[in-house]
Design an enzyme around this catalytic site. Structure first.
Site, PDB file in Angstrom:
ATOM      1  N   GLU A 164       0.818  -1.210   0.000  1.00 44.41           N
ATOM      2  CA  GLU A 164       0.000   0.000   0.000  1.00 44.41           C
ATOM      3  C   GLU A 164       0.853   1.262   0.000  1.00 44.41           C
ATOM      4  O   GLU A 164       0.527   2.251  -0.675  1.00 44.41           O
ATOM      5  CB  GLU A 164      -0.929   0.007   1.227  1.00 44.41           C
ATOM      6  CG  GLU A 164      -1.906  -1.162   1.280  1.00 44.41           C
ATOM      7  CD  GLU A 164      -1.387  -2.340   2.076  1.00 44.41           C
ATOM      8  OE1 GLU A 164      -2.194  -2.963   2.789  1.00 44.41           O
ATOM      9  OE2 GLU A 164      -0.175  -2.645   1.997  1.00 44.41           O
ATOM     10  N   THR A 223      12.714 -44.042  -7.334  1.00 47.77           N
ATOM     11  CA  THR A 223      13.411 -42.771  -7.112  1.00 47.77           C
ATOM     12  C   THR A 223      14.921 -42.868  -7.231  1.00 47.77           C
ATOM     13  O   THR A 223      15.590 -41.846  -7.377  1.00 47.77           O
ATOM     14  CB  THR A 223      13.084 -42.229  -5.712  1.00 47.77           C
ATOM     15  OG1 THR A 223      13.532 -43.169  -4.723  1.00 47.77           O
ATOM     16  CG2 THR A 223      11.586 -42.012  -5.545  1.00 47.77           C
ATOM     17  N   ARG A 283      12.464 -24.388  -4.237  1.00 46.28           N
ATOM     18  CA  ARG A 283      13.374 -24.089  -3.124  1.00 46.28           C
ATOM     19  C   ARG A 283      13.383 -22.588  -2.837  1.00 46.28           C
ATOM     20  O   ARG A 283      13.311 -22.166  -1.678  1.00 46.28           O
ATOM     21  CB  ARG A 283      14.794 -24.546  -3.457  1.00 46.28           C
ATOM     22  CG  ARG A 283      15.007 -26.039  -3.470  1.00 46.28           C
ATOM     23  CD  ARG A 283      16.465 -26.381  -3.786  1.00 46.28           C
ATOM     24  NE  ARG A 283      16.646 -27.811  -3.973  1.00 46.28           N
ATOM     25  CZ  ARG A 283      17.800 -28.372  -4.335  1.00 46.28           C
ATOM     26  NH1 ARG A 283      18.867 -27.613  -4.531  1.00 46.28           N
ATOM     27  NH2 ARG A 283      17.887 -29.683  -4.491  1.00 46.28           N
TER      28      ARG A 283
END
Length: 375
Positions: free
Chosen positions: A54, A163, A186
């Site tokens: 603002e 994985t 990240r």
């Protein structure tokens, strides 16, 4: 007016997103000031301790703010923090109307900013594009409402849900575009958290590499100006202090409160790292307690980049708010490591997820999924 309100709030949200990588621990906020149908001021919160959205917009608007409408993505603050109350600034500038996307979840504000504006004779309207505003600040909202950060678990896997190879080799499953997307995850996070297994197997550093973000120069500079806290969960202090993770900069190690941990604290401090010893009855780090401690430090968003054991522990404890899965078009085979260590014996016990986004990222795919309540 309604369509105009939505369009101008959409612009305020666009401005707020400029702070995606830099406002921690504050929320991302944008502001647009309009008079006689013309935009006379715009602003966004850049980083904590600096003027709020603002104030930037009012400075740009100058005298033209008198009688204008201000569009703000979050209720203007009403308390003195590191900066004066934005509600007072809007009143002093003489704006006639304030449109907000959502009320501030911060108990120090919680409607007081809107009340102060109304008491000053300013017309107030809320709830414009509220869902979009909440999505932009999910971590800040959760920390204010529940005392916990928003937890994302990032996983990279093959098409057959693996994985890493049985040896632990995992670099690189996915391609450059997916790795850049992870770098951006990240950079937007307050904390990047991993486990001892990952650090020992991959020599992981878990740093943000600005040259790999794929952002414009302004956003790259902002991302580089703030370093997320790197947290290592190491219940038995297995990772040596000369590991790449520790050489990459200051970090926090979360471990179990044992005599060995107490004796090791000074050694970690002397190397520039913090050792957080948490009470444990199971011999494992209390992850719920760890998240609460991180929230106390101002962490809004925690990114978990860990192996199947630690990622599975977060899943089993119901601590995950969002999964980001990067899927590579390759098979790693049946002897490769699974995505999560999540022992299940019955189909009825399988956790339900809702896929909220799926899109190509280079040659890979990104799936964003959120846990669903048990039926």
């Amino acid at each position: 007016m309604m369509n105009s309100d939505h369009a101008l709030m959409a612009r305020a949200l666009e401005l707020a997103r400029k702070g995606l990588y830099s406002t921690h621990p504050n929320p991302r906020v944008g502001c647009v000031i309009v008079r006689d149908g013309c935009v006379v001021g715009e602003g966004w919160h850049v980083r904590a301790g600096e003027p709020h959205a603002e104030v930037h917009a009012l400075r740009q608007a100058g005298d033209q703010a008198r009688g204008a409408t201000a569009y703000v993505t979050l209720e203007p603050c009403s308390h003195h923090g590191r900066t004066p109350p934005c509600a007072d600034a809007l009143i002093a500038a003489g704006v006639a109307r304030v449109v907000v996307a959502m009320q501030d979840p911060n108990p120090q504000v919680g409607g007081n900013g809107l009340l102060r504006l109304m008491q000053a004779g300013i017309a107030v309207q809320g709830g414009v594009l509220e869902a979009e505003a909440r999505a932009l600040n999910v971590g800040f909202i959760k920390r204010m409402e529940q005392g916990l950060p928003f937890v994302r678990v990032k996983l990279a896997m093959s098409l057959d849900g693996r994985t890493a190879m049985a040896s632990g080799e995992s670099q690189w499953i996915t391609g450059p575009a997916a790795r850049a997307a992870v770098q951006r995850l990240r950079a937007r996070s307050s904390v990047v958290l991993t486990g001892a297994d990952t650090v020992l197997a991959d020599a992981a550093r878990l740093t943000v590499r600005p040259d790999e973000l794929g952002l414009d120069p302004e956003q790259t500079a902002l991302a580089a100006s703030r370093v997320p806290l790197r947290v290592l969960v190491d219940g038995r202090l297995r990772v040596p202090l000369d590991a790449a993770f520790f050489q990459a900069g200051a970090s926090m190690v979360a471990t179990c409160a044992t005599c060995a941990a107490v004796e090791a604290r000074d050694r970690y401090l002397n190397e520039g790292h913090e050792l957080l010893a948490l009470p444990s009855s199971s011999g494992q780090v209390d992850l719920q307690r760890l998240l609460a401690e991180l929230a106390q430090l101002g962490a809004n968003e925690v990114l978990v980049e860990a192996g199947p054991r630690l990622a599975g522990a977060f899943a089993r404890l119901g601590l995950v708010d969002e999964y980001q899965l990067f899927v590579a078009p390759k098979f790693l085979g049946s002897s490769a490591r699974p995505l999560l260590e999540l022992p299940l014996t019955r189909m009825v016990d399988a956790p339900a997820l809702k896929i909220v986004e799926m899109r190509a990222v280079g040659d890979d795919w990104r799936i964003i999924a959120v846990p669903q309540p048990a039926v």
